[in-house]
Structure formats: structure tokens, C-alpha cells
Design a protein around this motif. Sequence first.
Motif, PDB file in Angstrom:
ATOM      1  N   GLU A 292       7.073 -12.562  -6.203  1.00 41.47           N
ATOM      2  CA  GLU A 292       6.123 -11.665  -5.553  1.00 41.47           C
ATOM      3  C   GLU A 292       6.329 -10.210  -5.981  1.00 41.47           C
ATOM      4  O   GLU A 292       5.408  -9.386  -5.863  1.00 41.47           O
ATOM      5  CB  GLU A 292       6.258 -11.758  -4.031  1.00 41.47           C
ATOM      6  CG  GLU A 292       5.881 -13.103  -3.435  1.00 41.47           C
ATOM      7  CD  GLU A 292       6.949 -14.166  -3.680  1.00 41.47           C
ATOM      8  OE1 GLU A 292       8.139 -13.781  -3.836  1.00 41.47           O
ATOM      9  OE2 GLU A 292       6.597 -15.357  -3.759  1.00 41.47           O
ATOM     10  N   ALA A 293       7.514  -9.884  -6.457  1.00 42.30           N
ATOM     11  CA  ALA A 293       7.828  -8.512  -6.873  1.00 42.30           C
ATOM     12  C   ALA A 293       8.497  -8.546  -8.243  1.00 42.30           C
ATOM     13  O   ALA A 293       9.712  -8.369  -8.363  1.00 42.30           O
ATOM     14  CB  ALA A 293       8.738  -7.841  -5.846  1.00 42.30           C
ATOM     15  N   PRO A 294       7.732  -8.802  -9.311  1.00 40.34           N
ATOM     16  CA  PRO A 294       8.316  -8.848 -10.651  1.00 40.34           C
ATOM     17  C   PRO A 294       8.824  -7.464 -11.080  1.00 40.34           C
ATOM     18  O   PRO A 294       8.449  -6.441 -10.481  1.00 40.34           O
ATOM     19  CB  PRO A 294       7.143  -9.300 -11.526  1.00 40.34           C
ATOM     20  CG  PRO A 294       5.924  -8.900 -10.760  1.00 40.34           C
ATOM     21  CD  PRO A 294       6.280  -9.032  -9.312  1.00 40.34           C
ATOM     22  N   ALA A 295       9.654  -7.442 -12.084  1.00 40.58           N
ATOM     23  CA  ALA A 295      10.210  -6.181 -12.579  1.00 40.58           C
ATOM     24  C   ALA A 295       9.100  -5.232 -13.008  1.00 40.58           C
ATOM     25  O   ALA A 295       8.193  -5.609 -13.756  1.00 40.58           O
ATOM     26  CB  ALA A 295      11.156  -6.455 -13.738  1.00 40.58           C
ATOM     27  N   ARG A 296       9.168  -4.003 -12.534  1.00 42.49           N
ATOM     28  CA  ARG A 296       8.139  -3.010 -12.831  1.00 42.49           C
ATOM     29  C   ARG A 296       8.401  -2.259 -14.131  1.00 42.49           C
ATOM     30  O   ARG A 296       7.483  -1.669 -14.704  1.00 42.49           O
ATOM     31  CB  ARG A 296       8.041  -2.005 -11.669  1.00 42.49           C
ATOM     32  CG  ARG A 296       7.589  -2.621 -10.361  1.00 42.49           C
ATOM     33  CD  ARG A 296       7.694  -1.645  -9.204  1.00 42.49           C
ATOM     34  NE  ARG A 296       6.916  -0.427  -9.418  1.00 42.49           N
ATOM     35  CZ  ARG A 296       6.901   0.592  -8.558  1.00 42.49           C
ATOM     36  NH1 ARG A 296       7.605   0.529  -7.432  1.00 42.49           N
ATOM     37  NH2 ARG A 296       6.188   1.668  -8.820  1.00 42.49           N
ATOM     38  N   TRP A 297       9.656  -2.204 -14.579  1.00 40.71           N
ATOM     39  CA  TRP A 297      10.015  -1.443 -15.772  1.00 40.71           C
ATOM     40  C   TRP A 297      10.884  -2.281 -16.700  1.00 40.71           C
ATOM     41  O   TRP A 297      11.630  -3.149 -16.257  1.00 40.71           O
ATOM     42  CB  TRP A 297      10.782  -0.176 -15.389  1.00 40.71           C
ATOM     43  CG  TRP A 297       9.997   0.787 -14.578  1.00 40.71           C
ATOM     44  CD1 TRP A 297       9.037   1.658 -15.010  1.00 40.71           C
ATOM     45  CD2 TRP A 297      10.098   1.007 -13.162  1.00 40.71           C
ATOM     46  NE1 TRP A 297       8.536   2.391 -13.977  1.00 40.71           N
ATOM     47  CE2 TRP A 297       9.175   2.021 -12.817  1.00 40.71           C
ATOM     48  CE3 TRP A 297      10.890   0.468 -12.143  1.00 40.71           C
ATOM     49  CZ2 TRP A 297       9.010   2.487 -11.527  1.00 40.71           C
ATOM     50  CZ3 TRP A 297      10.731   0.930 -10.853  1.00 40.71           C
ATOM     51  CH2 TRP A 297       9.796   1.929 -10.544  1.00 40.71           C
ATOM     52  N   GLU A 298      10.797  -1.964 -17.975  1.00 37.79           N
ATOM     53  CA  GLU A 298      11.676  -2.575 -18.959  1.00 37.79           C
ATOM     54  C   GLU A 298      13.065  -1.969 -18.835  1.00 37.79           C
ATOM     55  O   GLU A 298      13.219  -0.814 -18.429  1.00 37.79           O
ATOM     56  CB  GLU A 298      11.134  -2.339 -20.374  1.00 37.79           C
ATOM     57  CG  GLU A 298       9.808  -3.024 -20.661  1.00 37.79           C
ATOM     58  CD  GLU A 298       9.944  -4.537 -20.668  1.00 37.79           C
ATOM     59  OE1 GLU A 298      10.994  -5.029 -21.122  1.00 37.79           O
ATOM     60  OE2 GLU A 298       8.994  -5.213 -20.207  1.00 37.79           O
ATOM     61  N   PRO A 299      14.109  -2.721 -19.185  1.00 34.38           N
ATOM     62  CA  PRO A 299      15.461  -2.141 -19.175  1.00 34.38           C
ATOM     63  C   PRO A 299      15.550  -0.936 -20.115  1.00 34.38           C
ATOM     64  O   PRO A 299      14.879  -0.886 -21.149  1.00 34.38           O
ATOM     65  CB  PRO A 299      16.342  -3.293 -19.665  1.00 34.38           C
ATOM     66  CG  PRO A 299      15.559  -4.532 -19.349  1.00 34.38           C
ATOM     67  CD  PRO A 299      14.119  -4.147 -19.539  1.00 34.38           C
ATOM     68  N   ILE A 300      16.364   0.023 -19.757  1.00 33.08           N
ATOM     69  CA  ILE A 300      16.597   1.208 -20.578  1.00 33.08           C
ATOM     70  C   ILE A 300      18.015   1.674 -20.319  1.00 33.08           C
ATOM     71  O   ILE A 300      18.547   1.485 -19.217  1.00 33.08           O
ATOM     72  CB  ILE A 300      15.579   2.323 -20.238  1.00 33.08           C
ATOM     73  CG1 ILE A 300      15.675   3.482 -21.234  1.00 33.08           C
ATOM     74  CG2 ILE A 300      15.754   2.811 -18.801  1.00 33.08           C
ATOM     75  CD1 ILE A 300      14.571   4.529 -21.054  1.00 33.08           C
ATOM     76  N   THR A 301      18.678   2.257 -21.311  1.00 26.28           N
ATOM     77  CA  THR A 301      20.008   2.790 -21.046  1.00 26.28           C
ATOM     78  C   THR A 301      19.878   4.096 -20.267  1.00 26.28           C
ATOM     79  O   THR A 301      18.880   4.818 -20.391  1.00 26.28           O
ATOM     80  CB  THR A 301      20.810   3.038 -22.330  1.00 26.28           C
ATOM     81  OG1 THR A 301      20.196   4.108 -23.073  1.00 26.28           O
ATOM     82  CG2 THR A 301      20.912   1.775 -23.175  1.00 26.28           C
ATOM     83  N   TYR A 302      20.904   4.377 -19.498  1.00 31.90           N
ATOM     84  CA  TYR A 302      20.895   5.606 -18.715  1.00 31.90           C
ATOM     85  C   TYR A 302      20.719   6.820 -19.620  1.00 31.90           C
ATOM     86  O   TYR A 302      19.927   7.723 -19.340  1.00 31.90           O
ATOM     87  CB  TYR A 302      22.198   5.728 -17.913  1.00 31.90           C
ATOM     88  CG  TYR A 302      22.129   6.825 -16.882  1.00 31.90           C
ATOM     89  CD1 TYR A 302      21.573   6.589 -15.640  1.00 31.90           C
ATOM     90  CD2 TYR A 302      22.597   8.107 -17.163  1.00 31.90           C
ATOM     91  CE1 TYR A 302      21.478   7.598 -14.687  1.00 31.90           C
ATOM     92  CE2 TYR A 302      22.506   9.124 -16.227  1.00 31.90           C
ATOM     93  CZ  TYR A 302      21.944   8.868 -14.991  1.00 31.90           C
ATOM     94  OH  TYR A 302      21.838   9.871 -14.063  1.00 31.90           O
TER      95      TYR A 302
END
Length: 327
Positions: A292-302
Amino acid sequence: MALIVEQSPTTDVIPVLDLSSLNETAPDPAAVAALACGLRRALTDVGFFFIVNHGVPWAMVERIFDSARQLHALPQPTKDTIPMGKLVGGYLGMGGGTSYASDIAGPVRKPNQNEAFFCHQHGYHEGNQFPPLEGFAARCEAYINQVIALGARLLPVLAQSLDLPHDWFVPDFDSPSVTLRMSHYPPMDYSDDEWGLAPHTDSSVFTFLPANEVPGLEIRPAGHDWIRPPQLAESYLVNSGDMLKRWTNGVYLSTAHRARNPTDSERYAAPFFYGARDDAVVAPVPTTVSDEAPARWEPITYGDYQRWFLNRNYENVTGEAVGEAPS
């Protein structure tokens, strides 16, 4: 932009968390659980909270404010010899940066009317250019280490607030990327849509802002127009930033805030931006992702996000064009 400011004479809007239990050798699990619940409410509802009994000696905070006054009182030519750079901390002159918040105002923004000194530790930065003031660098380093320790004490509470193992975030914060910003807001008449610090969100995980005798900060929690946080002696006002919002799939807020100097006095501020190691991969934690709440953003390094943020706000310093926002 309408200058509408709600008066907030109490802390009813902004929760207050007492960290006394975290200063003990063996914190009481029930007290930590209560803190975790309070933190979750604060970060889902407001994006800001006060902390008291935080363990940072207030004399060290006062020395940092004194150091900020000494630095900004230096002759302008002296300050100009220690400029902030793409990879080094240093001095940023009046109007040297522009702040953004994605849901406020358009692409044209006026430069911020403050001057600041940035002192970095870890992350992708290569060092700092310090002013010719005896003991200045040592005071900054000692204070930075104190607030790093404070941030580390909050990590287990943060993990528990997200129903994660208490040590979930620890590996990503063994060499935290941090910045101490020592800002000066002189008294001035602001033109339309001009600010000491324009409406923006922070790029950090947490920002620690020590109590200030001179008002000027305004925040915009969900369901409110701009409000002025009350003064709470020897406290920190803490807000979650863009990276914690991404780490929690938008469950925790990154709330817009802005600053002006509404007084006839010089205003100084010392926000401390606390984040993960440069190569930490920021992806939504499993307890915030579902069908119901899929990931909104792609992974990224800090670090990659911080470099994008630096280019966006300080293009004149980095010399690099502003790219698209990380997806």
C-alpha cells in the motif's frame, strides 16, 4: 508570500522530549520506549521537537555563540581570506546562498541576507579554513564532538520509533557527516520576499538548533501557517531533514522553516546539521514500505544528496549548475 505568523506562546504545537534517561549508563527501557513514541509523534505531526536535559554543557553552547560574535566582528577583508569552498568549510558572505523548499515559492529566489561560517567534519569535505582567532578551531571541534555524541544517543530512539532493532542506524553513523554553521543576521529592512534565510528544508537527518535569546526563526508545521517557536532556556530545537524523510519513505517530515531578524539587535545562530557517513545508502527502511505504501524514492548515498543540495543552494561557491532533484 503573505507574512502570516501564528503566535505560539507555549510548546503546545512543538513537543518537548526530556532526554534525562539517555544520559544514564543503562537507560531504562520503559523511558526509552516512551521517548520513541514521543519522537514518532513529533516527526509525523510537526517535524520539530524540543529536547531538554540533553547532556551538552550549556557553557560550551555559550562559547560557540561568543565565537560566532568574534568571527563576524572581524574586518571584512580578514573574513574574505577564509572563503567557504566546494570541499572546504569557511566563510560565506552576505547574500552568498539561496535557500529552497519544494512546496514554497517558485524558481526565482532572492539571496539570503546573512553571513555564516561553516565548519565541517567527516563527509566529503577535506577540511576547514579557520579565522585568525586564538582557540577558535579547538572550541569548534570540542562542540562538534559533543553534539555528535548527542546525535548518537538519539539513534537507538529513532530506530525504536520505527519498530527497528535499536542498532539499525549505528553502522551508517560511525563517521557522521556534520556541519556547524555560525550565522549572523544583522538588523535590516527586508524587501518583499527577502529573508535572512528564505523558506527551505534541511538536507540533514537531524538539525540541532540551540536556544537563542534573539527571535527570528519561523516554522510551518502541517495544518498551520508560519509560527514562531517559543523560547525554552538551555534547550535544543531539533528538526528532521530531507534525508530522514527519504529514509522513512515520507513517514517522517522535513518541515519548511525560515528566518529574519525582527529586532534592532545583532542576531546569531548556530545550527548543527547531523547526518550519516558519506557512503551510507539511504533507502526507505522496511517498516515504512508495503504494497500500500511502495518506496517513493530511489536509493541514494548520503553524500550524493548533500553534493546536489550544495550545488542547489551555493552554486556561486561550487561553480556547478543545479541539476534535477534526486528521484
